[in-house]
Scaffold this motif. Sequence first.
Motif, short mmCIF file in Angstrom:
data_model
loop_
_atom_site.label_atom_id
_atom_site.label_comp_id
_atom_site.label_asym_id
_atom_site.label_seq_id
_atom_site.Cartn_x
_atom_site.Cartn_y
_atom_site.Cartn_z
N GLU A 250 -15.84 4.47 -9.16
CA GLU A 250 -16.57 5.41 -8.30
C GLU A 250 -18.01 4.96 -8.12
O GLU A 250 -18.55 4.99 -7.00
N TRP B 122 -3.64 -2.47 -4.96
CA TRP B 122 -3.98 -1.14 -4.47
C TRP B 122 -4.05 -0.17 -5.64
O TRP B 122 -3.28 -0.30 -6.61
N ASP B 123 -4.94 0.78 -5.57
CA ASP B 123 -5.01 1.81 -6.62
C ASP B 123 -3.77 2.69 -6.53
O ASP B 123 -2.98 2.58 -5.59
N LYS C 171 -11.58 2.53 5.34
CA LYS C 171 -12.52 3.24 6.21
C LYS C 171 -13.69 2.37 6.66
O LYS C 171 -14.46 2.78 7.55
N ARG D 295 0.85 -1.20 0.00
CA ARG D 295 0.00 0.00 0.00
C ARG D 295 0.88 1.24 0.00
O ARG D 295 0.61 2.21 -0.70
N ASN D 296 1.92 1.21 0.81
CA ASN D 296 2.94 2.26 0.86
C ASN D 296 4.24 1.58 1.25
O ASN D 296 4.37 0.37 1.10
N SER E 107 -12.22 -0.33 1.07
CA SER E 107 -11.64 0.89 1.62
C SER E 107 -11.23 0.64 3.06
O SER E 107 -11.92 -0.11 3.79
N THR F 179 -3.06 5.54 -5.58
CA THR F 179 -2.86 6.38 -4.39
C THR F 179 -2.86 5.57 -3.09
O THR F 179 -2.64 6.14 -2.01
N GLY F 180 -3.10 4.27 -3.17
CA GLY F 180 -3.15 3.46 -1.96
C GLY F 180 -4.42 3.68 -1.15
O GLY F 180 -4.47 3.33 0.03
N THR F 181 -5.45 4.19 -1.79
CA THR F 181 -6.71 4.46 -1.10
C THR F 181 -7.67 3.29 -1.18
O THR F 181 -8.32 2.93 -0.20
N LEU F 182 -7.78 2.69 -2.36
CA LEU F 182 -8.71 1.60 -2.60
C LEU F 182 -7.96 0.30 -2.90
O LEU F 182 -6.91 0.32 -3.56
#
Length: 567
Positions: free
Chosen positions: A483, A410-411, A432, A370-371, A430, A413-416
């Motif tokens: 989206e 991971w997308d 979240k 992810r990062n 996500s 940006t590492g968001t999704l």
Amino acid sequence: MISITSTELNYLVFRYLHESGFTHSAFAFGYEAGINKSTFDGNLVPPGALVTFVQKGIQYLELDANLSSTDVDMDDDFSFLQPLDLITKDPYELQKIIKAKKENLQKDRLEENGKHNESNHEIEQENVQEREKEKKGREKEQEQDKEKIEKDREREKGKDKEKPHQDHIDKEKCEDKVIMEHEENGTAGGPEPMDISTSSTSLPCEIPSSDVKILEGHTSEVFACAWSPSGSLLASGSGDSTARIWTIVDGPSISSVQDGPLNVAVLKHFKGRTNEKSKDVTTLDWNGDGTLLATGSYDGQARIWSKDGELRSTLNKHKGPIFSLKWNKKGDFLLSGSVDKSAIVWDIKTGEWRQQFEFHSAPTLDVDWRNNVSFATCSTDSMIHVCKVGENRPMKTFSGHQGEVNAIKWDPTGTLLASCSDDYTAKIWSMKQDKYLHDLKEHVKEIYTIRWSPTGPGTNNPNQQLLLASASFDSTIKLWDVELGRLISSFDGHRDPVYSVAFSPNGEYLASGSMDKCLHIWSVKEGKIVKTLTGNGGIFEVCWNKEGDKVAACFANNIVCVLDFRM
């Protein structure tokens, strides 16, 4: 050493593959059952041979569908074969062997019972008629299924039922595809000869032979390929226990012969002169600056090589084959996932393992960062874990798939996080929330791989929409609006399972490779094939170079092809 008969092996392999749907679990089966180097009728069959069952599983499904089961049980059909037959022969050859042995058995039975030739002829005729009846029934069912799927696709896209499907039209235009050719080099176990069309009236979608470079040298299936991010180096990994680093030099004709040993470095995963099948190279990845190449092998070891092919270090802690490995962006950690159910983070500076993560209850199939310090893993246990270096428990666990999770990504940006599974679905998650954001359900068979487009916020193409591509055993590739979680388009040009897809760096094109031996390059915007190439083996992976002007593909018939792509 475990000693079992060939009949027992045939039964186990067939029942397992049949019931598991020909998925990655075949690796786990061979490993966990302890068949590491068992003796079958005096022949040593290496565990790496199970790779063949997985990669060609869909072909044996075809064999399954074509074998007659009217007078002999399906399990008995496979008892006519020797273990090496399953590994070295294609389904059509196996069908002939089984058919011939059945006929001989039938004749022996007739002679023993004192039946005359007329009775034998009548039985043969009945068998022929029965096979024809079954064949017609299968063809009718396949035709009905094809019509149903086609109608569903037309309804999805809101097209008039009388209007021909655009992808079908494109496919017809591309029927006379270029076929690759190279001269036989005379080496034992080398690639099959391939032909290139020299027609001067090639159709627009055909890739001319001058734009195709064929890289020879591997002596078994080529499972993985990856371009170096720093230049013209291409890495490939094969079942021959080697990886290779090829130097691809631009010239007036890309198909000019690669001459001299300086153009390729051979990375041997064995000691001595004899290849060891248990050291098949299953996965590989370059670090961010292209100075180091990591390879994962069936022997459970990860290896780090310089770009010149020098072995820098061997990372040895896994107790089973490595299926996936990835560098983090910074390049100080390497992440690997294995059949032994674990994932390991390796410290490249020390050459030692930093942390082992043992949260799955079954083999780990894929890993993705992810990062620089956190990552996700997925498994045949249907679970996904998000972990962090230094933490002893997962940061997040995603459950929702009903089958093996084959890949995660991971997308940009590492968001999704996207995942795909044998349950015919792809899902988007996500951090979240615990439940998936979107459940993508349009495929009708197992989804083998997924890829995010290099578009949207945080990419080099920020003004383009972020998309997700999924490739399935149903022979289609689907593009998704992430989206809204809805299908945008379905690419239907392949005829067999699609194992690999890759977006071009600008996000405008998508390359796909299938077991139908075809490489297609699609226009993402128009949803149609713009270039195509056909070889003599299934395609396991496709990848773009960083400039977006070359596509590499690795084939089951031991070769790697590089295509010059300029629209």
